[in-house]
Design an enzyme around this catalytic site. Structure first.
Site, short mmCIF file in Angstrom:
data_model
loop_
_atom_site.label_atom_id
_atom_site.label_comp_id
_atom_site.label_asym_id
_atom_site.label_seq_id
_atom_site.Cartn_x
_atom_site.Cartn_y
_atom_site.Cartn_z
N ASP A 8 -39.87 -15.93 -35.54
CA ASP A 8 -40.96 -15.16 -34.74
C ASP A 8 -41.23 -15.25 -33.44
OD1 ASP A 8 -42.29 -17.71 -34.61
OD2 ASP A 8 -44.03 -17.07 -35.68
N HIS A 9 -42.11 -15.12 -32.68
CA HIS A 9 -41.90 -15.42 -31.19
C HIS A 9 -41.95 -16.71 -30.77
CE1 HIS A 9 -46.13 -15.09 -32.72
NE2 HIS A 9 -46.57 -15.77 -31.89
N CYS A 63 -40.20 -20.44 -36.76
CA CYS A 63 -41.46 -20.10 -36.25
C CYS A 63 -41.84 -21.28 -35.28
CB CYS A 63 -42.61 -19.72 -37.33
SG CYS A 63 -43.18 -21.16 -38.29
N THR A 65 -43.71 -23.98 -35.42
CA THR A 65 -43.64 -25.23 -36.21
C THR A 65 -42.70 -25.29 -37.34
OG1 THR A 65 -45.47 -24.70 -37.61
CG2 THR A 65 -45.97 -25.77 -35.58
N HIS A 96 -29.34 -32.47 -52.61
CA HIS A 96 -30.32 -32.40 -53.94
C HIS A 96 -31.10 -31.27 -54.00
CE1 HIS A 96 -31.02 -37.09 -54.03
NE2 HIS A 96 -29.84 -36.90 -53.52
N ARG A 130 -28.50 -33.74 -62.35
CA ARG A 130 -30.06 -33.68 -62.48
C ARG A 130 -30.74 -32.84 -61.59
NH1 ARG A 130 -28.61 -37.90 -59.50
NH2 ARG A 130 -29.99 -38.59 -57.91
N HIS A 131 -30.06 -32.83 -60.50
CA HIS A 131 -30.73 -31.90 -59.53
C HIS A 131 -30.86 -30.49 -59.80
CE1 HIS A 131 -30.95 -35.45 -56.74
NE2 HIS A 131 -29.65 -35.43 -57.03
C1 RB5 Z 1 -47.62 -18.35 -33.80
O1 RB5 Z 1 -48.19 -18.26 -32.84
C2 RB5 Z 1 -47.29 -19.67 -34.83
O2 RB5 Z 1 -48.48 -19.55 -35.50
C3 RB5 Z 1 -46.16 -19.48 -35.89
O3 RB5 Z 1 -45.03 -19.51 -34.92
C4 RB5 Z 1 -45.92 -20.55 -36.53
O4 RB5 Z 1 -45.99 -21.78 -36.09
C5 RB5 Z 1 -46.83 -20.81 -37.83
O5 RB5 Z 1 -46.76 -21.97 -38.66
#
Ligand code: RB5
Length: 142
Positions: A8-9, A63, A65, A96, A130-131
């Site tokens: 995403d951005h 994304c 995070t 695993h 096992r995995h």
């Molecule tokens: C976008 O602003 C942000 O929320 C997205 O990239 C991500 O971090 C969401 O989990």
């Protein structure tokens, strides 16, 4: 191995940097193609479609995070999206979990670290045994 990448951005800059770093892998870019705001579930859906259609063997999703896009991808049966945050996790995500999507945070991780994690994953092997029993249980979950 065919590998796709999408972001995403919040992950756009890291995606572009990884495409340059791994130019030899010829990563299939599923977007987004500029820094304008988009919704990460739409990006995750594109990646899942490519994996389900067997267009690619492995996905890289980014994304801001890594959290939102992990949640989105992991809603789909058969998807094992792993949010990778160090080298050991990169190795174990293959050994695993046999992850089929690697996830990173474009606003929380450095390009050089992420590149190292991808290298580690690609040089690791799934252990099965096992995995596999556990992966089968994942696919049986409702
Ligand atoms: C976008 O602003 C942000 O929320 C997205 O990239 C991500 O971090 C969401 O989990």
């Amino acid at each position: 191995m065919n590998i796709a990448i999408a972001a995403d951005h919040g992950g756009y800059d890291l995606k572009e940097a990884l495409k340059q770093h791994f130019a030899d892998l010829d990563l299939l870019d599923l977007g987004t193609f500029n820094a304008e705001s988009v919704d990460y579930p739409d990006i995750a859906q594109k990646m899942v479609n490519a994996l389900k259609a067997k267009m690619v063997d492995l996905g890289i999703l980014i994304c801001g995070t890594g959290v939102g896009i992990s949640i989105a991808a992991n809603r789909i049966k058969g998807i094992r999206a792993a949010l990778i945050y160090n080298n050991e996790v990169a190795r174990l995500a293959k050994e695993h979990n046999n992850a089929n999507i690697l996830v990173f945070g474009g606003r929380t991780m450095a390009v050089d670290d992420v590149a190292k994690y991808i290298e580690t994953f690609l040089h690791s092997s799934y252990e099965g045994g096992r995995h596999q029993r556990r992966l089968d249980k994942l696919d049986a979950m409702e």
